[in-house]
Design an enzyme around this catalytic site. Structure first.
Site, PDB file in Angstrom:
ATOM      1  N   GLY A   1      -9.236  -2.519  -4.046  1.00 34.02           N
ATOM      2  CA  GLY A   1     -10.304  -3.500  -3.874  1.00 34.02           C
ATOM      3  C   GLY A   1     -11.629  -2.996  -4.405  1.00 34.02           C
TER       4      GLY A   1
ATOM      5  CG  ASP B   1      -1.714   1.251   1.395  1.00 33.54           C
ATOM      6  OD1 ASP B   1      -2.828   1.316   0.843  1.00 33.54           O
ATOM      7  OD2 ASP B   1      -1.231   2.176   2.068  1.00 33.54           O
TER       8      ASP B   1
ATOM      9  CB  ALA C   1      -3.049   2.236  -2.125  1.00 36.18           C
ATOM     10  CG  ASP C   2      -3.567  -2.535   0.526  1.00 35.54           C
ATOM     11  OD1 ASP C   2      -2.943  -2.548  -0.547  1.00 35.54           O
ATOM     12  OD2 ASP C   2      -3.067  -2.885   1.606  1.00 35.54           O
ATOM     13  CG  PHE C   3      -9.383  -0.305   2.316  1.00 34.60           C
ATOM     14  CD1 PHE C   3     -10.002  -1.526   2.556  1.00 34.60           C
ATOM     15  CD2 PHE C   3      -8.601   0.240   3.311  1.00 34.60           C
ATOM     16  CE1 PHE C   3      -9.850  -2.182   3.771  1.00 34.60           C
ATOM     17  CE2 PHE C   3      -8.433  -0.403   4.528  1.00 34.60           C
ATOM     18  CZ  PHE C   3      -9.062  -1.620   4.756  1.00 34.60           C
TER      19      PHE C   3
END
Length: 365
Positions: free
Chosen positions: A168, A135, A163-165
């Site tokens: 996703g 991330d 960034a991960d979310f």
């Protein structure tokens, strides 16, 4: 909304599981395929009822099966499941699924209209696609991290993996669009999501403004440079967010604060040389966060408290989407189905249910 849709999820850690959990919350049957050792997220960080917090928070409402994808038996079982499914999600480095014989080209021979989503760090860029990253790297390389700086100009290390979310969300969005397209055209397809590119796509305002003016911080009225749109410290050393960008909200704030003389200073700077800014700062320090929260609700001036994580469960806004039946509160998607609020599956919990059906049919791929 997605009842009858089956998704086979090969992803681990956070971005992919978050994406498939969003689909589960919309009613899809999500079958999580794990190695015998489990998703590494099960063993990461603080344990919640025996499993890692990252896993517990992002795998609710799914079914878990274990397969050794390096074996012929495991690969065949995976292909059998995919042949009876609507979508596949994977988050391995490019090339891994091909080595396993489970890449899109191999899979579509068994399910012509499969929706296949690869959630990657850098997409298919030749210079970056094989680099390991997380991330913080995607935040940094996209320009987003440079927008989060302290007063000394040093980038602030986020304590949430934004960034991960975002990656996703982009993956679940693409899968939904592809499922709709597949239903209309009868065709599937391979969709490669780059988390770095997803983050860069949020920089549109900044890129246009910097290209035109050289100013690197986007819209100045939104980045803390004006008194009406800024964060203020309260009497009890907490913080309140004032976002009275439109004149009507600023007027509401000034009138409710008994300071109509501030109205003409709506867009003035948050500078130590601005006496109005100093006065507003002192006003906020004269009342507690609770008092300012109540003030914001009365005045309708775009004023909200900066809440800590542990305060969400008691905040009225979130009571309808926080699961209070578990020992740990979990936020569900607004409008999500209740079954997706079930706890995360135990490792291989659904082997019997899912894999026994394949064995009974005795079908070989």
């Amino acid at each position: 909304m997605l009842k009858g849709i089956r998704v086979i999820d090969f992803s681990n850690y956070l971005p992919g599981p978050f994406a498939s959990q969003r689909l589960a919350e919309l009613g899809a049957e999500v079958i999580k395929v794990e190695p015998e050792s489990g998703d590494p997220g099960r063993h990461l960080d603080i344990k919640i009822e025996g499993t890692g917090a990252v896993f517990a928070a992002n795998n609710r409402g799914k079914k878990s099966i274990t397969l050794n994808l390096k074996s012929e038996e495991g690969r065949n079982a995976a292909l059998m499941l995919i042949s009876e499914s609507d979508a596949v999600l994977e988050s391995f480095r490019p090339g891994v699924m091909k080595k396993l014989g489970l890449d899109y080209e191999a899979v579509k021979k068994h399910k012509q209209n499969i929706v296949y989503c690869s959630l990657t760090g850098y997409g298919e860029n030749e210079d970056y696609q094989y680099l390991g990253s997380h991330d913080l790297n995607y935040m940094a390389v996209s320009g987003v991290l440079a927008q989060l700086k302290d007063r000394s100009g040093r980038p602030v290390h986020p304590s949430n993996t934004i960034a991960d979310f975002m990656g996703g969300m982009a993956a679940s969005e693409r899968i939904l669009a592809a499922l709709l397209s597949s239903r209309m055209s009868g065709k599937g397809g391979h969709h490669c999501i780059s988390i770095a590119e997803v983050m860069a796509s949020t920089m549109g305002n900044h890129l246009l403004i910097e290209n035109k003016t050289g100013y690197p911080k986007g819209l100045s009225v939104l980045n803390g440079e004006i008194v009406a749109y800024s964060i203020y410290e309260t009497k009890d050393a907490r913080f309140a967010a004032l976002a009275a960008l439109e004149p009507k909200f600023w007027i509401n704030f000034c009138k409710s604060a008994g300071r109509e003389d501030w109205i003409d200073y709506h867009l003035s700077s948050t500078s130590g040389n601005n006496p109005v800014y100093l006065e507003i700062t002192e006003l906020f320090k004269s009342r507690s966060l609770k008092e300012w929260t109540e003030f914001g609700q009365r005045a309708d001036c775009c004023l909200t408290p900066v809440l800590e994580a542990g305060e969400l469960a008691d905040f009225p806004l979130f009571k309808s989407i926080l699961d209070t039946n578990q020992n740990h509160p979990l936020v569900k998607m607004h409008g999500g189905i209740e079954s997706a609020m079930d706890g995360p599956p135990k490792l291989g919990e659904h082997n019997e249910e899912v894999l026994s059906n394949i064995a009974k049919r005795n079908i070989k791929i």
